[in-house]
Design an enzyme around this catalytic site. Structure first.
Site, PDB file in Angstrom:
ATOM      1  N   ARG A  32       5.079  42.571 102.043  1.00 25.60           N
ATOM      2  CA  ARG A  32       5.226  43.810 102.819  1.00 25.60           C
ATOM      3  C   ARG A  32       4.598  43.651 104.209  1.00 25.60           C
ATOM      4  O   ARG A  32       5.193  44.051 105.223  1.00 25.60           O
ATOM      5  CB  ARG A  32       4.556  44.960 102.063  1.00 25.60           C
ATOM      6  CG  ARG A  32       4.548  46.294 102.779  1.00 25.60           C
ATOM      7  CD  ARG A  32       3.917  47.343 101.865  1.00 25.60           C
ATOM      8  NE  ARG A  32       3.777  48.628 102.515  1.00 25.60           N
ATOM      9  CZ  ARG A  32       2.733  48.988 103.255  1.00 25.60           C
ATOM     10  NH1 ARG A  32       1.743  48.130 103.455  1.00 25.60           N
ATOM     11  NH2 ARG A  32       2.685  50.196 103.794  1.00 25.60           N
ATOM     12  N   VAL A  34       4.213  40.929 105.889  1.00 26.75           N
ATOM     13  CA  VAL A  34       5.056  40.022 106.688  1.00 26.75           C
ATOM     14  C   VAL A  34       6.275  40.781 107.214  1.00 26.75           C
ATOM     15  O   VAL A  34       6.584  40.765 108.417  1.00 26.75           O
ATOM     16  CB  VAL A  34       5.515  38.806 105.829  1.00 26.75           C
ATOM     17  CG1 VAL A  34       6.607  38.015 106.534  1.00 26.75           C
ATOM     18  CG2 VAL A  34       4.320  37.909 105.484  1.00 26.75           C
ATOM     19  N   GLY A 113      -0.214  28.419  96.834  1.00 20.25           N
ATOM     20  CA  GLY A 113      -1.456  27.656  96.728  1.00 20.25           C
ATOM     21  C   GLY A 113      -1.331  26.287  97.368  1.00 20.25           C
ATOM     22  O   GLY A 113      -0.418  26.049  98.176  1.00 20.25           O
ATOM     23  N   ILE A 138      -4.822  33.120  92.123  1.00 16.59           N
ATOM     24  CA  ILE A 138      -5.996  33.781  91.536  1.00 16.59           C
ATOM     25  C   ILE A 138      -7.201  32.845  91.474  1.00 16.59           C
ATOM     26  O   ILE A 138      -8.314  33.292  91.279  1.00 16.59           O
ATOM     27  CB  ILE A 138      -5.696  34.343  90.125  1.00 16.59           C
ATOM     28  CG1 ILE A 138      -5.397  33.223  89.122  1.00 16.59           C
ATOM     29  CG2 ILE A 138      -4.583  35.363  90.163  1.00 16.59           C
ATOM     30  CD1 ILE A 138      -5.510  33.678  87.671  1.00 16.59           C
ATOM     31  N   ASP A 139      -6.964  31.538  91.628  1.00 17.13           N
ATOM     32  CA  ASP A 139      -8.053  30.563  91.436  1.00 17.13           C
ATOM     33  C   ASP A 139      -9.086  30.556  92.567  1.00 17.13           C
ATOM     34  O   ASP A 139     -10.187  30.039  92.387  1.00 17.13           O
ATOM     35  CB  ASP A 139      -7.473  29.149  91.289  1.00 17.13           C
ATOM     36  CG  ASP A 139      -6.601  29.021  90.063  1.00 17.13           C
ATOM     37  OD1 ASP A 139      -6.700  29.887  89.176  1.00 17.13           O
ATOM     38  OD2 ASP A 139      -5.810  28.071  89.994  1.00 17.13           O
ATOM     39  N   ARG A 258     -16.722  32.774  67.777  1.00 10.12           N
ATOM     40  CA  ARG A 258     -15.312  33.120  67.974  1.00 10.12           C
ATOM     41  C   ARG A 258     -14.876  32.656  69.363  1.00 10.12           C
ATOM     42  O   ARG A 258     -15.702  32.471  70.255  1.00 10.12           O
ATOM     43  CB  ARG A 258     -15.088  34.636  67.898  1.00 10.12           C
ATOM     44  CG  ARG A 258     -15.348  35.240  66.526  1.00 10.12           C
ATOM     45  CD  ARG A 258     -14.269  34.837  65.522  1.00 10.12           C
ATOM     46  NE  ARG A 258     -14.416  35.528  64.255  1.00 10.12           N
ATOM     47  CZ  ARG A 258     -15.249  35.186  63.276  1.00 10.12           C
ATOM     48  NH1 ARG A 258     -16.064  34.141  63.438  1.00 10.12           N
ATOM     49  NH2 ARG A 258     -15.291  35.872  62.156  1.00 10.12           N
TER      50      ARG A 258
HETATM   51  O1  F6P Z   1      -2.788  28.575  89.861  1.00 15.24           O
HETATM   52  C1  F6P Z   1      -3.161  29.588  89.038  1.00 15.24           C
HETATM   53  C2  F6P Z   1      -3.154  29.217  87.611  1.00 15.24           C
HETATM   54  O2  F6P Z   1      -3.323  30.446  87.019  1.00 15.24           O
HETATM   55  C3  F6P Z   1      -4.161  28.208  87.082  1.00 15.24           C
HETATM   56  O3  F6P Z   1      -5.435  28.711  86.909  1.00 15.24           O
HETATM   57  C4  F6P Z   1      -3.516  27.755  85.816  1.00 15.24           C
HETATM   58  O4  F6P Z   1      -3.950  26.521  85.395  1.00 15.24           O
HETATM   59  C5  F6P Z   1      -2.090  27.734  86.161  1.00 15.24           C
HETATM   60  O5  F6P Z   1      -1.911  28.698  87.190  1.00 15.24           O
HETATM   61  C6  F6P Z   1      -1.154  27.956  85.012  1.00 15.24           C
HETATM   62  O6  F6P Z   1       0.079  28.336  85.481  1.00 15.24           O
HETATM   63  P1  F6P Z   1       1.468  28.232  84.726  1.00 15.24           P
HETATM   64  O7  F6P Z   1       1.223  28.585  83.306  1.00 15.24           O
HETATM   65  O8  F6P Z   1       2.317  29.197  85.438  1.00 15.24           O
HETATM   66  O9  F6P Z   1       1.927  26.837  84.886  1.00 15.24           O
END
Ligand code: F6P
Length: 334
Positions: A32, A34, A113, A138-139, A258
């Protein structure tokens, strides 16, 4: 140069925008940002569907201001995303280039990424259509920016989940190993561990996790903690949450252990306010960078300010976690 003269002289008339790699909450807010910035500046916009695959397949859709109405609050990505093998080959990139040329797209914003930026860097060494990147994962593991789109939301999702796990852990006097995402990086694990008061945090950046864990369990045992939460970042070389839990079960037979793997629920959901605001800022900055003739760079946020980082640096250099926070987590879990 006055702003309108700059716009008139800009080489960019039509831009493309795509999302690539794993989705992250806030990608829609960036799209949005962009589209609306481009429209504001009199540029045309084409959405490219399914990341680089859409470039290779010429899967383009014209976008207007209304195309991005009612999406700022939505997770996922309206443009879809993919990891594209074909774009790694020279033949794939040539197809992509020809399609961009045919569609008269003279600049591209890539939201993704480091894998996506590697593709963009190689493409920009070969071809004259500039790419500008927006960090979306998210990483939070991209060098040159304090922040990546989706990290804040994912962190809050993890915190909410771990708080719930804590309730049941306390009720049963259990030890829980909770595995969180992060590929090779411990940002989600470290921050969520501190935010939830985890007893231990196992991240790839720190060696000797096994020994630390043993010491922690022995200490916790003496103090008779009613619950133990161990956050484990996926991708740790000593194994994931299941492998670690097995070792603990063998060494400490009294513990009721667990495992919970949070998985892809960390990638979904409505973006947090922080993700929406930052994604909007980055979307705007990426279009401005294209207007300013930038290429092969990522826009980032450092100390609250927008920065430009060459793709080469963003993908090559390693972003480390803050080791003071690692120490803090240990002190606060005694
Ligand atoms: O790049 C984000 C991420 O969530 C990583 O933490 C994870 O390893 C990966 O993507 C898994 O992505 P997918 O299941 O889409 O291959």
């Amino acid at each position: 140069m006055p702003y309108f003269t700059k716009l008139f002289m800009a080489k960019i008339k039509r831009i493309g925008v795509l999302t690539s790699g794993g989705d992250a909450p806030g990608m829609n807010a960036a799209i949005r940002g962009v589209v609306r910035t481009a429209v504001y500046n009199g540029l045309e916009v084409m959405g490219i569907r399914q990341g680089y695959q859409g470039m290779i397949d010429a899967s383009f859709i014209p976008m207007q201001s209304s195309s991005v109405s009612d999406i700022i609050q939505r997770g996922g990505t309206i443009l879809k995303t993919a990891r594209c093998e074909e774009f790694r080959s020279p033949e794939g990139r040539l197809k992509a280039y020809n399609n961009l040329k045919d569609a008269q797209i003279d600049g591209v914003v890539v939201i993704g990424g480091d894998g996506s930026f590697t593709g963009g860097r190689i493409f920009n060494e070969e071809y004259d259509i500039p790419f500008v990147g927006i960090p979306g994962t998210i990483d939070n593991d991209i060098y040159g920016t304090d922040y990546t789109i989706g990290y804040d939301t994912a962190l809050n999702t993890v915190v909410e989940a771990v708080d719930k796990i804590r309730d049941t852990a306390s009720a049963h006097n259990r030890m829980f190993f909770v595995e969180v995402m992060g590929a090779e990086a411990g940002f989600i694990a470290l921050y969520s561990g501190i935010a939830t008061g985890a007893e231990a945090i196992i991240i790839p950046e720190i060696e000797g996790a096994d020994q630390d864990l043993k010491t922690m369990i022995e200490a916790g045992n003496t103090r008779k903690k009613s619950s133990n939460i161990i956050i484990v970042a996926e991708g740790h070389k000593e194994g994931g949450a299941f492998a670690m839990a097995e070792k603990v079960k063998n060494d400490f037979k009294d513990y009721d252990v667990r495992v919970s793997v949070l998985g892809h629920l960390q990638r979904g959901g409505s973006p947090s306010a922080i993700d929406r605001v930052n994604a909007s800022r980055l979307g705007h900055a990426a279009v401005e960078a294209l207007i300013d003739d930038q290429k092969s760079v990522m826009v980032g946020i450092m100390n609250g300010e927008i920065t430009l980082v060459p793709f080469r640096r963003a993908v090559k250099l390693h972003k480390d976690v803050n080791h003071d926070l690692v120490d803090l987590a240990k002190i606060l879990s005694v």
